[in-house]
Motif scaffolding. Structure first.
Motif, PDB file in Angstrom:
ATOM      1  N   GLU A 253       2.140   4.748   1.141  1.00  0.00           N
ATOM      2  CA  GLU A 253       2.243   5.401   2.442  1.00  0.00           C
ATOM      3  C   GLU A 253       1.739   6.827   2.324  1.00  0.00           C
ATOM      4  O   GLU A 253       1.916   7.477   1.291  1.00  0.00           O
ATOM      5  CB  GLU A 253       3.688   5.399   2.925  1.00  0.00           C
ATOM      6  N   ILE A 254       1.110   7.303   3.397  1.00  0.00           N
ATOM      7  CA  ILE A 254       0.656   8.684   3.446  1.00  0.00           C
ATOM      8  C   ILE A 254       1.217   9.334   4.707  1.00  0.00           C
ATOM      9  O   ILE A 254       1.492   8.659   5.702  1.00  0.00           O
ATOM     10  CB  ILE A 254      -0.883   8.780   3.416  1.00  0.00           C
ATOM     11  N   ASP A 255       1.391  10.659   4.636  1.00  0.00           N
ATOM     12  CA  ASP A 255       1.915  11.368   5.799  1.00  0.00           C
ATOM     13  C   ASP A 255       0.761  11.783   6.726  1.00  0.00           C
ATOM     14  O   ASP A 255      -0.410  11.449   6.477  1.00  0.00           O
ATOM     15  CB  ASP A 255       2.778  12.558   5.375  1.00  0.00           C
ATOM     16  N   ALA A 256       1.080  12.531   7.771  1.00  0.00           N
ATOM     17  CA  ALA A 256       0.080  12.927   8.761  1.00  0.00           C
ATOM     18  C   ALA A 256      -1.011  13.820   8.167  1.00  0.00           C
ATOM     19  O   ALA A 256      -2.123  13.882   8.697  1.00  0.00           O
ATOM     20  CB  ALA A 256       0.757  13.641   9.919  1.00  0.00           C
ATOM     21  N   SER A 257      -0.707  14.493   7.052  1.00  0.00           N
ATOM     22  CA  SER A 257      -1.695  15.354   6.389  1.00  0.00           C
ATOM     23  C   SER A 257      -2.466  14.608   5.304  1.00  0.00           C
ATOM     24  O   SER A 257      -3.165  15.224   4.497  1.00  0.00           O
ATOM     25  CB  SER A 257      -0.996  16.568   5.771  1.00  0.00           C
ATOM     26  N   ASN A 258      -2.301  13.308   5.259  1.00  0.00           N
ATOM     27  CA  ASN A 258      -2.988  12.447   4.287  1.00  0.00           C
ATOM     28  C   ASN A 258      -2.480  12.632   2.861  1.00  0.00           C
ATOM     29  O   ASN A 258      -3.205  12.410   1.897  1.00  0.00           O
ATOM     30  CB  ASN A 258      -4.499  12.657   4.341  1.00  0.00           C
ATOM     31  N   ASN A 259      -1.215  13.052   2.726  1.00  0.00           N
ATOM     32  CA  ASN A 259      -0.588  13.215   1.411  1.00  0.00           C
ATOM     33  C   ASN A 259       0.321  12.028   1.124  1.00  0.00           C
ATOM     34  O   ASN A 259       0.985  11.520   2.035  1.00  0.00           O
ATOM     35  CB  ASN A 259       0.234  14.508   1.372  1.00  0.00           C
ATOM     36  N   PRO A 260       0.384  11.595  -0.132  1.00  0.00           N
ATOM     37  CA  PRO A 260       1.281  10.485  -0.479  1.00  0.00           C
ATOM     38  C   PRO A 260       2.746  10.846  -0.221  1.00  0.00           C
ATOM     39  O   PRO A 260       3.158  11.987  -0.448  1.00  0.00           O
ATOM     40  CB  PRO A 260       1.042  10.254  -1.964  1.00  0.00           C
ATOM     41  N   THR A 261       3.513   9.882   0.251  1.00  0.00           N
ATOM     42  CA  THR A 261       4.935  10.112   0.555  1.00  0.00           C
ATOM     43  C   THR A 261       5.844   9.703  -0.583  1.00  0.00           C
ATOM     44  O   THR A 261       7.047   9.975  -0.535  1.00  0.00           O
ATOM     45  CB  THR A 261       5.360   9.314   1.794  1.00  0.00           C
TER      46      THR A 261
ATOM     47  N   GLU B 160       0.815  -1.204   0.000  1.00  0.00           N
ATOM     48  CA  GLU B 160       0.000   0.000   0.000  1.00  0.00           C
ATOM     49  C   GLU B 160       0.853   1.260   0.000  1.00  0.00           C
ATOM     50  O   GLU B 160       1.954   1.272   0.549  1.00  0.00           O
ATOM     51  CB  GLU B 160      -0.947   0.006   1.203  1.00  0.00           C
TER      52      GLU B 160
END
Length: 89
Positions: free
Chosen positions: A13-21, A11
């Motif tokens: 990964e997303i950061d704390a702001s829900n953005n793709p890393t 899957e």
């Protein structure tokens, strides 16, 4: 002995702001078919322009040392120790 690698996680990964890393979390369930021992491992892999096969291969390569250490740690399981001879057989 053969090790079977089953993909359990694949899957983005997303950061704390829900953005793709730009990374993918790849998880394996590794089973030792000789004794049915199971080891779980996850790796975070940069996606870039890699195919799913390339991402998975990179996760496998990144996991190899830890999986090899797990296999080595189980080398004497199921063997018998003879206190008279002080040997594992």
């Amino acid at each position: 002995m053969a090790l079977i690698y089953k993909i359990t996680t694949f899957e983005a990964e997303i950061d704390a702001s829900n953005n793709p890393t730009g990374k993918k979390n790849v998880g394996f369930e590794v089973t030792d078919d000789s004794n049915k021992g199971v080891y779980f491992i996850n790796k975070s892999i940069e996606i870039g322009s890699k195919t799913d096969d390339e991402v998975t291969d990179e996760a496998y390569t990144a996991s190899k040392d830890q999986v090899d250490a797990w296999v080595a740690s189980r080398a004497n399981l199921g063997k018998t120790f003879d206190p008279m001879s002080k040997k594992i057989t």
